[in-house]
Design an enzyme around this catalytic site. Structure first.
Site, PDB file in Angstrom:
ATOM      1  CB  CYS A 123      -0.728   0.127   1.432  1.00  0.00           C
ATOM      2  SG  CYS A 123      -1.791  -1.336   1.647  1.00  0.00           S
ATOM      3  CG  ASP A 124       2.828   4.906  -1.283  1.00  0.00           C
ATOM      4  OD1 ASP A 124       3.442   5.411  -2.459  1.00  0.00           O
ATOM      5  OD2 ASP A 124       2.986   5.174  -0.197  1.00  0.00           O
TER       6      ASP A 124
END
Length: 193
Positions: free
Chosen positions: A66-67
């Site tokens: 995730c970012d």
């Protein structure tokens, strides 16, 4: 399935302790294996490439990465570069709302199937004082989190309202994770401990 052991290994391709806590709290036992690739300069469309660059020890596992970015009036803000940038950003957010966006990628390395998606959550900030802002900046926390704030830390009292998935603001949307798992032919039960 042996009690206490998931049918499939889960790898979290992130060094974020907040993401790890979210997954553990939801019954998963992820291994943390960070790719080691510098994320700076990658575009959103490169997220699957970043995840597949994980280390060989993730072979056969389900990998999630995730970012997060804070969308303030159409401008994307990640972790601030320094205290001055954090101060300016938080002053701008005082008494306003912004959207926390988190891109997610799930890859089943055993099959090569992958799914990506993004979650968006509105965050409304309180009208905190300059003294409160100075005290918060002195903790150093805003330099380590996207948007210079987090729901699971010292900035939580300065957030008045969250509209949408609060886990997304912490760094990982569990409902989206479930949806992406289904897209690659898996269920959360395949990964539960």
């Amino acid at each position: 399935m042996t009690p206490g052991r998931p049918r499939r290994r889960l790898v979290l391709a992130s060094a974020s302790p907040a993401r790890l806590r979210l997954l553990v709290g939801a019954g998963f036992t992820p291994e943390v294996i960070v790719s080691g690739i510098e994320e700076e300069g990658f575009e959103a469309s490169d997220l699957p490439e970043l995840v597949t660059a994980a280390r060989p020890e993730s072979a056969g596992a389900v990998v999630v990465a995730c970012d997060s970015l804070l969308d303030v009036d159409g401008e994307a803000h990640g972790k601030p570069a320094g205290e001055g940038e954090a101060r300016a950003r938080l002053r701008r957010l005082r008494g306003r709302s912004a959207i926390l966006r988190t891109g997610h990628c799930v890859i089943d390395t055993a099959t090569g199937r992958r799914a990506t998606g993004a979650a968006a959550t509105e965050v409304a900030f309180a009208r905190f004082t300059d003294a409160e802002l100075d005290a918060y900046l002195a903790t150093g926390e805003p330099l380590h989190v996207a948007g210079a704030f987090t729901l699971d830390g010292r900035s939580a009292p300065f957030i008045e309202r969250v509209v949408g998935d609060h886990g997304n603001v912490i760094g990982l949307s569990l409902p989206l994770f479930r949806t992406l798992l289904a897209a690659v032919g898996l269920t959360v039960m395949d990964l539960w401990a």
